[in-house]
Design an enzyme around this catalytic site. Sequence first.
Site, mmCIF file in Angstrom:
data_model
loop_
_atom_site.group_PDB
_atom_site.id
_atom_site.type_symbol
_atom_site.label_atom_id
_atom_site.label_comp_id
_atom_site.label_asym_id
_atom_site.label_seq_id
_atom_site.Cartn_x
_atom_site.Cartn_y
_atom_site.Cartn_z
ATOM 1 N N TYR A 111 -58.000 30.459 -2.870
ATOM 2 C CA TYR A 111 -58.484 31.760 -2.417
ATOM 3 C C TYR A 111 -59.815 32.097 -3.057
ATOM 4 C CZ TYR A 111 -57.198 34.066 -6.845
ATOM 5 O OH TYR A 111 -57.134 34.448 -8.151
ATOM 6 N N LYS A 159 -59.139 27.235 -7.778
ATOM 7 C CA LYS A 159 -58.696 28.621 -7.612
ATOM 8 C C LYS A 159 -57.494 28.679 -6.667
ATOM 9 C CE LYS A 159 -60.799 33.191 -6.989
ATOM 10 N NZ LYS A 159 -60.188 33.839 -8.145
ATOM 11 N N GLU A 188 -58.756 32.374 -21.120
ATOM 12 C CA GLU A 188 -59.391 33.427 -20.306
ATOM 13 C C GLU A 188 -58.400 34.560 -20.116
ATOM 14 O OE1 GLU A 188 -60.228 31.749 -16.378
ATOM 15 O OE2 GLU A 188 -58.455 30.484 -16.563
ATOM 16 N N LEU A 243 -61.040 29.014 -15.055
ATOM 17 C CA LEU A 243 -61.705 29.153 -13.763
ATOM 18 C C LEU A 243 -63.199 29.312 -13.996
ATOM 19 C CD1 LEU A 243 -61.050 29.434 -10.687
ATOM 20 C CD2 LEU A 243 -61.560 31.850 -11.020
HETATM 21 N N1 PMP Z 1 -60.438 33.568 -14.494
HETATM 22 C C1 PMP Z 1 -59.349 33.765 -13.711
HETATM 23 C C2 PMP Z 1 -58.054 33.184 -14.127
HETATM 24 C C3 PMP Z 1 -59.460 34.529 -12.535
HETATM 25 O O1 PMP Z 1 -58.372 34.721 -11.755
HETATM 26 C C4 PMP Z 1 -60.707 35.107 -12.191
HETATM 27 C C5 PMP Z 1 -60.873 35.964 -10.968
HETATM 28 N N2 PMP Z 1 -60.356 35.416 -9.833
HETATM 29 C C6 PMP Z 1 -61.809 34.872 -13.043
HETATM 30 C C7 PMP Z 1 -61.637 34.086 -14.178
HETATM 31 C C8 PMP Z 1 -63.170 35.436 -12.724
HETATM 32 O O2 PMP Z 1 -63.795 34.741 -11.692
HETATM 33 P P1 PMP Z 1 -64.844 35.445 -10.730
HETATM 34 O O3 PMP Z 1 -65.931 35.973 -11.604
HETATM 35 O O4 PMP Z 1 -65.301 34.382 -9.835
HETATM 36 O O5 PMP Z 1 -64.094 36.551 -10.036
#
Ligand code: PMP
Length: 286
Positions: A33, A150, A182, A206
């Site tokens: 996603y 993701k 994270e 991620l």
């Molecule tokens: N880490 C994780 C585990 C996440 O789910 C997300 C958001 N989807 C992020 C980091 C941040 O990523 P982004 O800046 O692309 O939203």
Amino acid sequence: MTRTVYVNGDYLPETEATVSIFDRGFLMADGVYEVTSVLGGKLIDFEGHVLRLQRSLEALDMAEPCSRDALLEIHRRLVELNGIDEGLVYLQVTRGSDGDRDFAFPAEDTPPTLVLFTQNKPGLADNPAARKGARIISIEDIRWGRRDIKTVQLLYPSMGKMMAKKAGCDDAWMVEDGHVTEGTSNNAYFVKDGVIVTRPLSTEILHGITRKAVLRLASEAQLKVEERLFTIDEAKAADEAFTTSASAFVMPVVEIDGVSLGDGTPGPIARRLREIYLEESVKTAI
Ligand code: PMP
């Protein structure tokens, strides 16, 4: 108001949109996603999200459901049809269904499922939560080993969010082998003596689209950035901390495991980065 959503080529009222019970997204969490934010009716960092989507699909041997241009058209049309000024566009691609349940992937010509919907979030940019700052707890990271893809396997992050809520906090940071990976749905940072510290990219986290933009803007603003492993104790002893994500931008963190950071209010670097990020990303939104 009934939303108009997108499912496999059709724009439908949300009440009429359906996906097969045999869909592998539903049965196996076999899907990926993206969440793209919308400010002023425009998409923030669309190219970054499409590139990461392509990377996630490739890592799972999944076909691209359509071209970048077609995806942009669907995003824009949903934003328009639903009158979104500030909000999010959620996109999910799954390996689809060949009408039964099997651990083996279905035949390669099985069409993927593509679903998109909007979430209206007035006040997303001027979020009161960002003025207050987030209180977080630390929890063990027990997710699978390919967090750079993701996927929709969000059960543990979702449980982590609930653990935080139960503890009267806003979110959780995950810790593996003594180091912070994270947040449940964001990348994690602390600031000590003017240096911004965050974990380097790997399969363990991620690769946040917002992370990339914020680190670039931080360097451009002559702020020092160190990408290295760090412990939760280092973060607790920091001057300030924050998280980044497409849906919350730069979110200051004011407390970790009951320990207040600095004077317990959002720190100057987090506030500045939030401001710069919002300003810059609105300028380049499409
Ligand atoms: N880490 C994780 C585990 C996440 O789910 C997300 C958001 N989807 C992020 C980091 C941040 O990523 P982004 O800046 O692309 O939203």
